[in-house]
Design a protein around this motif. Sequence first.
Motif, short mmCIF file in Angstrom:
data_model
loop_
_atom_site.label_atom_id
_atom_site.label_comp_id
_atom_site.label_asym_id
_atom_site.label_seq_id
_atom_site.Cartn_x
_atom_site.Cartn_y
_atom_site.Cartn_z
N ASP A 141 5.19 0.32 -6.76
CA ASP A 141 6.54 0.37 -6.21
C ASP A 141 6.58 1.16 -4.90
N SER A 142 5.82 2.25 -4.87
CA SER A 142 5.76 3.07 -3.67
C SER A 142 5.18 2.28 -2.49
N LEU A 143 4.12 1.52 -2.75
CA LEU A 143 3.54 0.67 -1.72
C LEU A 143 4.54 -0.39 -1.26
N GLN A 144 5.27 -0.95 -2.23
CA GLN A 144 6.24 -1.99 -1.92
C GLN A 144 7.37 -1.44 -1.04
N ILE A 145 7.89 -0.27 -1.38
CA ILE A 145 8.96 0.35 -0.60
C ILE A 145 8.47 0.67 0.82
N THR A 146 7.26 1.18 0.91
CA THR A 146 6.68 1.50 2.23
C THR A 146 6.55 0.24 3.07
N ALA A 147 6.14 -0.86 2.45
CA ALA A 147 5.98 -2.12 3.18
C ALA A 147 7.32 -2.65 3.69
N ILE A 148 8.37 -2.48 2.90
CA ILE A 148 9.69 -2.94 3.33
C ILE A 148 10.21 -2.08 4.49
N ARG A 149 9.96 -0.77 4.41
CA ARG A 149 10.40 0.13 5.47
C ARG A 149 9.56 0.01 6.73
N ASN A 150 8.27 -0.31 6.54
CA ASN A 150 7.34 -0.40 7.68
C ASN A 150 6.54 -1.70 7.59
N PRO A 151 7.16 -2.82 7.93
CA PRO A 151 6.51 -4.13 7.77
C PRO A 151 5.21 -4.28 8.57
N GLN A 152 5.07 -3.46 9.59
CA GLN A 152 3.88 -3.58 10.42
C GLN A 152 2.62 -3.03 9.76
N LEU A 153 2.78 -2.21 8.71
CA LEU A 153 1.63 -1.64 8.01
C LEU A 153 0.93 -2.71 7.17
N ASP A 154 -0.39 -2.66 7.14
CA ASP A 154 -1.16 -3.60 6.33
C ASP A 154 -1.52 -2.94 5.00
N LEU A 155 -0.73 -3.24 3.97
CA LEU A 155 -0.92 -2.64 2.66
C LEU A 155 -1.33 -3.67 1.61
N LYS A 156 -1.71 -4.85 2.06
CA LYS A 156 -2.01 -5.93 1.14
C LYS A 156 -3.17 -5.59 0.19
N LYS A 157 -4.23 -4.99 0.75
CA LYS A 157 -5.40 -4.67 -0.06
C LYS A 157 -5.07 -3.63 -1.12
N ASN A 158 -4.36 -2.55 -0.70
CA ASN A 158 -3.97 -1.50 -1.66
C ASN A 158 -3.07 -2.07 -2.75
N TYR A 159 -2.18 -2.96 -2.34
CA TYR A 159 -1.26 -3.58 -3.29
C TYR A 159 -2.04 -4.41 -4.32
N LYS A 160 -2.97 -5.23 -3.84
CA LYS A 160 -3.76 -6.06 -4.73
C LYS A 160 -4.58 -5.23 -5.71
N THR A 161 -5.17 -4.15 -5.19
CA THR A 161 -5.99 -3.27 -6.04
C THR A 161 -5.15 -2.67 -7.16
N THR A 162 -3.97 -2.18 -6.80
CA THR A 162 -3.09 -1.56 -7.80
C THR A 162 -2.56 -2.58 -8.79
N LEU A 163 -2.22 -3.77 -8.29
CA LEU A 163 -1.74 -4.84 -9.18
C LEU A 163 -2.82 -5.23 -10.18
N ASN A 164 -4.06 -5.29 -9.73
CA ASN A 164 -5.17 -5.61 -10.63
C ASN A 164 -5.34 -4.54 -11.71
N LYS A 165 -5.12 -3.28 -11.33
CA LYS A 165 -5.22 -2.19 -12.30
C LYS A 165 -4.15 -2.33 -13.38
N ILE A 166 -2.94 -2.68 -12.95
CA ILE A 166 -1.85 -2.89 -13.91
C ILE A 166 -2.20 -4.01 -14.88
N ASN A 167 -2.67 -5.11 -14.34
CA ASN A 167 -3.02 -6.25 -15.20
C ASN A 167 -4.18 -5.92 -16.13
N SER A 168 -5.12 -5.10 -15.64
CA SER A 168 -6.25 -4.68 -16.47
C SER A 168 -5.79 -3.80 -17.62
N ILE A 169 -4.88 -2.86 -17.31
CA ILE A 169 -4.32 -1.99 -18.36
C ILE A 169 -3.59 -2.84 -19.39
N GLN A 170 -2.83 -3.79 -18.93
CA GLN A 170 -2.07 -4.66 -19.83
C GLN A 170 -3.01 -5.40 -20.77
#
Length: 454
Positions: free
Chosen positions: A142-171
């Motif tokens: 969520d923090s990465l998502q909020i940062t991306a909305i506030r600063n669209p120019q930042l490239d957070l795709k990789k960090n987002y994918k990594t964290t999303l994969n961790k969530i799915n792995s925990i699940q």
Amino acid sequence: MKKIVALIFLITSFAQAQFNLNGTLTNNLDTDWVILYKIEGPKQKFIKNTTIKKDTLLIDGNKQIIGSFNFQLPANAKVGSYRVSYRTSGASFVDFIFNKENISFAFHPDYPEQTVVFSESKENIVYRNYLSEVSKQQQKLDSLQITAIRNPQLDLKKNYKTTLNKINSIQQKYLENAKDMYVLPFIKASLRVNPSEIKTNANEYMSNMTSTFFDNLDFSNETLLSSSFLIDRITDYVFYINYSENTEKQQDLYKKSIETVFSKVKSPVFKKDAIAFLIEQFEASKNLELIDFLFKNYYDKLPKSLQSNSFKSEKLTLLAAEVGRIAPDFSWKENDKTLKLSTLKDAKNYVLIFWSTTCSHCLKEIPKLHKFLQDKEDIKAVAFSLERDALGWENMKITLPNWHHVLGLNKWENKVSRTYNISSTPTYFVLDSNKKIIAKPLTLEGLESFLSKL
């Protein structure tokens, strides 16, 4: 000898069939009791209560009060969701799952949800560990998502994918670990449906959240239906996810979110309970429009066997004299004529006053109000006097000419008084020409201010 052995075996088996529920409340305990409930959807069923044993400990040189309690559950205690409640308001309860095992937990009474730790009970330990692990990664996402909305120019795709994969792995890990456990449906239903790619637009993000909110919720699962889980999610969706600062838009959002909720609910019994729950939530904010909407579009369409006339009557009666309602009608004798509030046509607006000659505040305010209204020809007063007898009222009303005067005997037990939920005098209502209640000023000053703007 065989009989004695059999008896010992029977007693031992009975003793082992009891399940212990042990709780510890840490720090600044301000209550002496705790109640155990069985949760059944939005309702809670009383099981038993007990007292809290208090001990004073010296921790780092400071005295700290620790409370403890114990419940024994019989062998035939129903598996399901339970609640221990220890206050009447504020932070006041801890929910847990019972599945034929001993349970021990500790928590800070002011922050029960955030601090509860289970030391015994496989079901609750697994679920709490799951929530802890997945929520940490979800917060990061969520923090990465909020940062991306506030600063669209930042490239957070990789960090987002990594964290999303961790969530799915925990699940996946917990779905496997809880395969044969009662808690499994809760784990399945707890996972949020996150976008596969990070969003840089707030509207797109919120659209995804609202459209996928119910994707993992199984409204046919008996385990979820008999817990508070689904009701909690409905509450989040109706009152928090769909939000607008604009009052009219918020009303529309409430209606649309309610329509979405009940398009998912199939169980008529759960639907009835959910409707009643939402009615009571809107009752707290006196949102008459939504209460009427729920009755008309959902409650009244339930099978007749599930409807309760007493429930509907109670709710509508309780709100009968709120702003926006047509004032409950009543009649009285005046100059040998029978008059009715609903048929009065001698003013554009009316002030309905519930007062009494035995009320000192009334004796001060009513003459002031009479003087204030003397030059306001379009406003007429209807003075409903709550009395034990007519003597004082007969003398007092002479001093208040050009008003409609109504005698309400039996005072607080008067039928009209009870219909209007009068608990103190004077109580003021402002009505329009159709006798719709347009204001309920709490003070004479507030009343005069409102009337001056008409």
